[in-house]
Scaffold this active site. Structure first.
Site, PDB file in Angstrom:
ATOM      1  N   ASP A  85       0.805  -1.231   0.000  1.00 31.68           N
ATOM      2  CA  ASP A  85       0.000   0.000   0.000  1.00 31.68           C
ATOM      3  C   ASP A  85       0.832   1.272   0.000  1.00 31.68           C
ATOM      4  OD1 ASP A  85      -2.581  -1.006  -0.219  1.00 31.68           O
ATOM      5  OD2 ASP A  85      -2.622  -1.550   1.904  1.00 31.68           O
ATOM      6  N   ASP A 130      -7.473  -3.939  -5.063  1.00 35.67           N
ATOM      7  CA  ASP A 130      -7.031  -2.645  -4.528  1.00 35.67           C
ATOM      8  C   ASP A 130      -5.614  -2.290  -4.993  1.00 35.67           C
ATOM      9  OD1 ASP A 130      -8.642  -4.389  -2.970  1.00 35.67           O
ATOM     10  OD2 ASP A 130      -8.542  -3.096  -1.226  1.00 35.67           O
TER      11      ASP A 130
HETATM   12  N1  GLY Z   1      -7.523  -1.277   0.487  1.00 31.82           N
HETATM   13  C1  GLY Z   1      -8.353  -1.671   1.529  1.00 31.82           C
HETATM   14  C2  GLY Z   1      -9.770  -1.226   1.408  1.00 31.82           C
HETATM   15  O1  GLY Z   1     -10.222  -0.765   0.396  1.00 31.82           O
HETATM   16  O2  GLY Z   1     -10.464  -1.357   2.379  1.00 31.82           O
END
Ligand code: GLY
Length: 424
Positions: free
Chosen positions: A138, A200
């Site tokens: 992330d 994601d």
């Molecule tokens: N990337 C984690 C979410 O969208 O909750």
């Protein structure tokens, strides 16, 4: 290229027709091309939207003043949500920590008020320690939304070279999670899956593309393209929707399981996952001009806009297949992410679809700006939006504000404003 002569602009700037602002004394060598795409499907009632956007930024400045004051008491934490009267925060390595600094920069950009430079820079620099962090996929969310957005919004008011150096270090750290045998970046380090990749993760590719474009290793961009191709091959269904999680064999690279973590079920369409897919594919189209990404973005867009269970106000339920629709919680963050992506996508599709996507984004922004979703001043812990859903299956952050909902809401407002300016 020397790192001292690079620039690192972000999407909103590239959506404008006019050249992006110069980004500090040494940043002039590479200013990235604007999209140059013709504007089609002009929004119908611009003046109302212009007023709505201005009013939203006035509100955001006052409301984030409240949040900022509260957060200054715990400068090693970052705002996450507001629950039962309590402001809940996250520690440094959480995936959401870039959104608060990023939102401060977006408010700076939206209001034009330089008083935000100091707090936004201070909160951004608190993330410096993550620049070499290889324990998360992330880093794109964390670093690009703070430093990348800051580089654009600050207009030279920050140490641009320092920001760019963090972004390049972050890209290197993120690239270290790439497995060439799989052709993808590993999402999580949980032992229950050999090589998990979540939809994601498309969002983190922007950091890699921007880093290569800004003079970093060209391999970062190649990794982003490999990851996006692998995702196109295995995450998407025939109806244009996306699985949340695909696990791969780390040696052969073959897909093994298709599951969900935050959605209702393996075969369901988790709303925020569809938003990440829409945004991620649109972004990869922008970065590469590979029509495969544009095609998938349109397929996902069509899945969303034509879905029978997309409510009239265009703020999706947390999962398109939640069994208790219409009582199911909404996810305002998904609507905000979608709106931002739809506005960008509208610039790259035929007029019919441009009107459809810009119109959906407009409806989403009007809904999110209404008392049904937008907080009252001083309430909601200082967050802008109510009714986000973070992790419904685990009962975490259900029907609550979310820092990323606010970030993408502000970004979408800026993008819509840039669109209005282009169509004038
Ligand atoms: N990337 C984690 C979410 O969208 O909750």
């Amino acid at each position: 290229m020397n790192q001292s002569s690079i620039s690192f602009p972000c999407p909103t700037a590239r959506l404008r027709r006019h050249p992006a602002p110069r980004l500090g004394a040494l940043a002039g060598a590479v200013l990235f091309a604007l999209s140059g795409a013709p504007v089609s499907g002009a929004p119908e009632d611009g003046p109302d939207m212009a007023r709505l956007i201005t009013e939203n930024f006035d509100f955001a400045a006052r409301q984030y003043g409240v949040l900022l004051e509260a957060m200054e008491k715990t400068p090693d934490q970052f705002p996450r949500t507001f629950e039962e009267g309590n402001l809940l925060t996250s520690k440094l390595k959480t995936w959401t920590v870039g959104f608060f600094p990023g939102s401060l920069w977006l408010i700076r950009e939206g209001t034009g008020d330089a008083k935000w430079d100091g707090p936004a820079d201070r909160w951004t620099r608190r993330l410096d320690g993550l620049r070499h962090h290889t324990g998360t996929h992330d880093l794109g969310f964390i670093l690009h939304c703070a430093y990348g957005t800051g580089l654009r919004a600050a207009r030279g008011a920050v140490d641009g070279e320092a920001y760019r150096a963090v972004l390049l270090d972050g890209a290197r750290a993120l690239a270290s999670r790439f497995n060439p045998a799989v052709g993808a970046i590993r999402s999580w380090d949980r032992e229950m899956w050999a090589f998990p990749v979540i939809i994601d993760n498309m969002m983190n590719l922007e950091l890699l593309c921007r880093a290569s474009a800004a003079g970093g290793d060209p391999r970062y961009r190649e990794i982003a393209i490999a990851h996006a191709h692998k995702t196109l091959a295995h995450h998407f269904r025939a109806d244009g929707s996306s699985y949340h999680l695909v696990t791969y064999n780390p040696v052969s690279g073959a897909p093994e399981l298709k599951r969900t973590w935050q959605g209702y079920g393996s075969e369901s369409a988790w709303a925020r996952g569809q938003a990440w897919a829409l945004y991620g594919c649109t972004m990869m189209w922008r970065e590469t001009r590979n029509p495969l990404y544009l095609d998938q973005a349109k397929r996902t867009a069509e899945f969303i806009v034509t879905h029978a269970r997309l409510p009239e106000d265009k703020v999706p339920y947390w999962d398109f297949d939640a069994p208790d629709i219409p009582r199911a919680p909404r996810d305002s963050s998904a609507a905000a992410i979608m709106a931002s992506a739809f506005i960008e996508l509208a610039d790259h599709v035929e007029p019919f679809f441009a009107r459809r996507y810009a119109g959906t984004a407009r409806r989403q922004l009007v809904s999110l700006s209404s008392p049904a979703y937008r907080s009252k001043l001083g309430e909601n812990g200082g967050f802008l939006l109510m009714h986000g859903t973070g992790h419904h299956p685990h009962g975490i952050e259900v029907d609550q504000p979310l820092s990323y909902g606010d970030y993408y809401f502000l970004e979408a407002l800026l993008r819509y404003r840039a669109r209005l300016e282009k169509t004038r």
